[in-house]
Motif scaffolding. Sequence first.
Motif, PDB file in Angstrom:
ATOM      1  N   ARG A 203       0.826  -1.201   0.000  1.00 29.15           N
ATOM      2  CA  ARG A 203       0.000   0.000   0.000  1.00 29.15           C
ATOM      3  C   ARG A 203       0.871   1.266   0.000  1.00 29.15           C
ATOM      4  O   ARG A 203       0.563   2.231  -0.702  1.00 29.15           O
ATOM      5  CB  ARG A 203      -0.924  -0.004   1.220  1.00 29.15           C
ATOM      6  CG  ARG A 203      -1.933   1.137   1.216  1.00 29.15           C
ATOM      7  CD  ARG A 203      -2.769   1.184   2.469  1.00 29.15           C
ATOM      8  NE  ARG A 203      -3.464  -0.070   2.694  1.00 29.15           N
ATOM      9  CZ  ARG A 203      -3.221  -0.880   3.711  1.00 29.15           C
ATOM     10  NH1 ARG A 203      -2.283  -0.553   4.610  1.00 29.15           N
ATOM     11  NH2 ARG A 203      -3.880  -2.003   3.858  1.00 29.15           N
ATOM     12  N   ALA A 204       1.968   1.254   0.776  1.00 34.14           N
ATOM     13  CA  ALA A 204       2.865   2.416   0.797  1.00 34.14           C
ATOM     14  C   ALA A 204       3.533   2.620  -0.551  1.00 34.14           C
ATOM     15  O   ALA A 204       3.694   3.756  -1.017  1.00 34.14           O
ATOM     16  CB  ALA A 204       3.914   2.220   1.896  1.00 34.14           C
ATOM     17  N   LEU A 205       3.908   1.535  -1.208  1.00 35.27           N
ATOM     18  CA  LEU A 205       4.526   1.667  -2.536  1.00 35.27           C
ATOM     19  C   LEU A 205       3.524   2.181  -3.554  1.00 35.27           C
ATOM     20  O   LEU A 205       3.858   3.012  -4.419  1.00 35.27           O
ATOM     21  CB  LEU A 205       5.092   0.318  -2.965  1.00 35.27           C
ATOM     22  CG  LEU A 205       5.860   0.298  -4.285  1.00 35.27           C
ATOM     23  CD1 LEU A 205       7.080   1.210  -4.220  1.00 35.27           C
ATOM     24  CD2 LEU A 205       6.286  -1.133  -4.624  1.00 35.27           C
ATOM     25  N   ALA A 206       2.278   1.724  -3.466  1.00 31.01           N
ATOM     26  CA  ALA A 206       1.251   2.207  -4.390  1.00 31.01           C
ATOM     27  C   ALA A 206       0.998   3.700  -4.206  1.00 31.01           C
ATOM     28  O   ALA A 206       0.780   4.433  -5.189  1.00 31.01           O
ATOM     29  CB  ALA A 206      -0.048   1.413  -4.181  1.00 31.01           C
ATOM     30  N   GLU A 207       1.026   4.181  -2.968  1.00 30.75           N
ATOM     31  CA  GLU A 207       0.854   5.619  -2.731  1.00 30.75           C
ATOM     32  C   GLU A 207       1.995   6.415  -3.371  1.00 30.75           C
ATOM     33  O   GLU A 207       1.774   7.507  -3.906  1.00 30.75           O
ATOM     34  CB  GLU A 207       0.805   5.880  -1.229  1.00 30.75           C
ATOM     35  CG  GLU A 207      -0.432   5.309  -0.546  1.00 30.75           C
ATOM     36  CD  GLU A 207      -0.384   5.490   0.966  1.00 30.75           C
ATOM     37  OE1 GLU A 207       0.633   6.051   1.449  1.00 30.75           O
ATOM     38  OE2 GLU A 207      -1.339   5.081   1.654  1.00 30.75           O
ATOM     39  N   THR A 208       3.209   5.868  -3.326  1.00 32.22           N
ATOM     40  CA  THR A 208       4.347   6.557  -3.951  1.00 32.22           C
ATOM     41  C   THR A 208       4.200   6.563  -5.462  1.00 32.22           C
ATOM     42  O   THR A 208       4.563   7.537  -6.132  1.00 32.22           O
ATOM     43  CB  THR A 208       5.662   5.879  -3.535  1.00 32.22           C
ATOM     44  OG1 THR A 208       5.701   5.754  -2.112  1.00 32.22           O
ATOM     45  CG2 THR A 208       6.856   6.703  -3.974  1.00 32.22           C
ATOM     46  N   PHE A 209       3.683   5.469  -6.048  1.00 35.96           N
ATOM     47  CA  PHE A 209       3.413   5.437  -7.487  1.00 35.96           C
ATOM     48  C   PHE A 209       2.418   6.527  -7.860  1.00 35.96           C
ATOM     49  O   PHE A 209       2.579   7.214  -8.884  1.00 35.96           O
ATOM     50  CB  PHE A 209       2.865   4.070  -7.897  1.00 35.96           C
ATOM     51  CG  PHE A 209       3.887   2.971  -7.905  1.00 35.96           C
ATOM     52  CD1 PHE A 209       5.246   3.270  -7.954  1.00 35.96           C
ATOM     53  CD2 PHE A 209       3.491   1.639  -7.860  1.00 35.96           C
ATOM     54  CE1 PHE A 209       6.189   2.252  -7.968  1.00 35.96           C
ATOM     55  CE2 PHE A 209       4.424   0.622  -7.869  1.00 35.96           C
ATOM     56  CZ  PHE A 209       5.784   0.918  -7.926  1.00 35.96           C
ATOM     57  N   GLN A 210       1.383   6.694  -7.042  1.00 35.00           N
ATOM     58  CA  GLN A 210       0.382   7.719  -7.337  1.00 35.00           C
ATOM     59  C   GLN A 210       0.970   9.120  -7.256  1.00 35.00           C
ATOM     60  O   GLN A 210       0.565  10.022  -7.994  1.00 35.00           O
ATOM     61  CB  GLN A 210      -0.796   7.593  -6.366  1.00 35.00           C
ATOM     62  CG  GLN A 210      -1.629   6.335  -6.556  1.00 35.00           C
ATOM     63  CD  GLN A 210      -2.745   6.225  -5.543  1.00 35.00           C
ATOM     64  OE1 GLN A 210      -2.743   6.910  -4.522  1.00 35.00           O
ATOM     65  NE2 GLN A 210      -3.725   5.362  -5.812  1.00 35.00           N
ATOM     66  N   GLN A 211       1.958   9.313  -6.389  1.00 32.34           N
ATOM     67  CA  GLN A 211       2.530  10.650  -6.197  1.00 32.34           C
ATOM     68  C   GLN A 211       3.562  11.002  -7.268  1.00 32.34           C
ATOM     69  O   GLN A 211       3.599  12.134  -7.754  1.00 32.34           O
ATOM     70  CB  GLN A 211       3.166  10.748  -4.811  1.00 32.34           C
ATOM     71  CG  GLN A 211       3.731  12.124  -4.487  1.00 32.34           C
ATOM     72  CD  GLN A 211       4.294  12.196  -3.078  1.00 32.34           C
ATOM     73  OE1 GLN A 211       4.250  11.209  -2.324  1.00 32.34           O
ATOM     74  NE2 GLN A 211       4.810  13.351  -2.702  1.00 32.34           N
ATOM     75  N   TYR A 212       4.401  10.028  -7.646  1.00 33.34           N
ATOM     76  CA  TYR A 212       5.528  10.328  -8.551  1.00 33.34           C
ATOM     77  C   TYR A 212       5.402   9.675  -9.919  1.00 33.34           C
ATOM     78  O   TYR A 212       6.234   9.916 -10.788  1.00 33.34           O
ATOM     79  CB  TYR A 212       6.844   9.871  -7.913  1.00 33.34           C
ATOM     80  CG  TYR A 212       7.235  10.659  -6.697  1.00 33.34           C
ATOM     81  CD1 TYR A 212       7.852  11.911  -6.806  1.00 33.34           C
ATOM     82  CD2 TYR A 212       6.983  10.164  -5.421  1.00 33.34           C
ATOM     83  CE1 TYR A 212       8.216  12.632  -5.674  1.00 33.34           C
ATOM     84  CE2 TYR A 212       7.349  10.881  -4.285  1.00 33.34           C
ATOM     85  CZ  TYR A 212       7.957  12.102  -4.421  1.00 33.34           C
ATOM     86  OH  TYR A 212       8.318  12.819  -3.304  1.00 33.34           O
ATOM     87  N   GLY A 213       4.420   8.842 -10.121  1.00 33.69           N
ATOM     88  CA  GLY A 213       4.317   8.137 -11.389  1.00 33.69           C
ATOM     89  C   GLY A 213       5.023   6.795 -11.322  1.00 33.69           C
ATOM     90  O   GLY A 213       5.610   6.416 -10.308  1.00 33.69           O
TER      91      GLY A 213
END
Length: 263
Positions: A203-213
Amino acid sequence: MQALYYAARGNLRWLLRLHPEWSQSQLAHALGMSRSWVSKWIKRLQSAPPSDEQVLHGLSRAPKHPPEPLDAQVIDRILQMRDQPPEGLGRTPGPKAILYYLPRDEHLQQAGLRLPRSTRTIHRILSEHHRISHRLPKLSDPQERPEPMQYWQIDFKDASSVPAEVEGKQRHVVETLNIIDVGTSVLLAAHVAPNFTAEVGLRALAETFQQYGLPHAIRLDRDPRWVGAPQGSDFPSALVRFCSCLGIVVLVCDPQHPNKMLT
């Protein structure tokens, strides 16, 4: 360092004038020096005039009578032993072997020449005459950086500054999930949690994907929360399946070798 000792000697002279009744232990405690040091310098200061500044510089440790240089015959014999080993040795002699054979040379015994007494002297002579080759520094090939925001590195780190609970788990009290862009070495995110399971980490990695692409690839270690257990039903892991659906390449590092990656 010499300036500190100079100041300590000056302070000792000043304390001797200001407190002549102090013992050597009191002087040593006030100066932060040993009692033997204080005893030695009291004698030196008392033997010099009160205004003498030269005594504060101390005495040189250089030898007062340096040894005479070695005779050219001795140096030539050292080099000859290095180039042509004595009979029965069967190898190129080093400084220690030369130091052993040198006093047994009949020609040098008859000449009565002074011989070196340490392997350091022989090593210096061999180095000066290029009989010892020094290894060149090993230069590693520079590693090319990828394009920014294309390759990420993710890893769990223990927050060791957080004390462990008495009745709680002792190994991972609080962990941080660090996500770094390899191309720029910029820390993109540092997620903190006390219970980083595979689900929480994903979930934390997915949030980073949403923020930076989405990056082209991510690099990670063999933590079971990332790669799963080969013998379990969660292999391949949810993270590997998730990244595969998004078109992200997952690079798994060799154990204890984060610079060597497996695809």
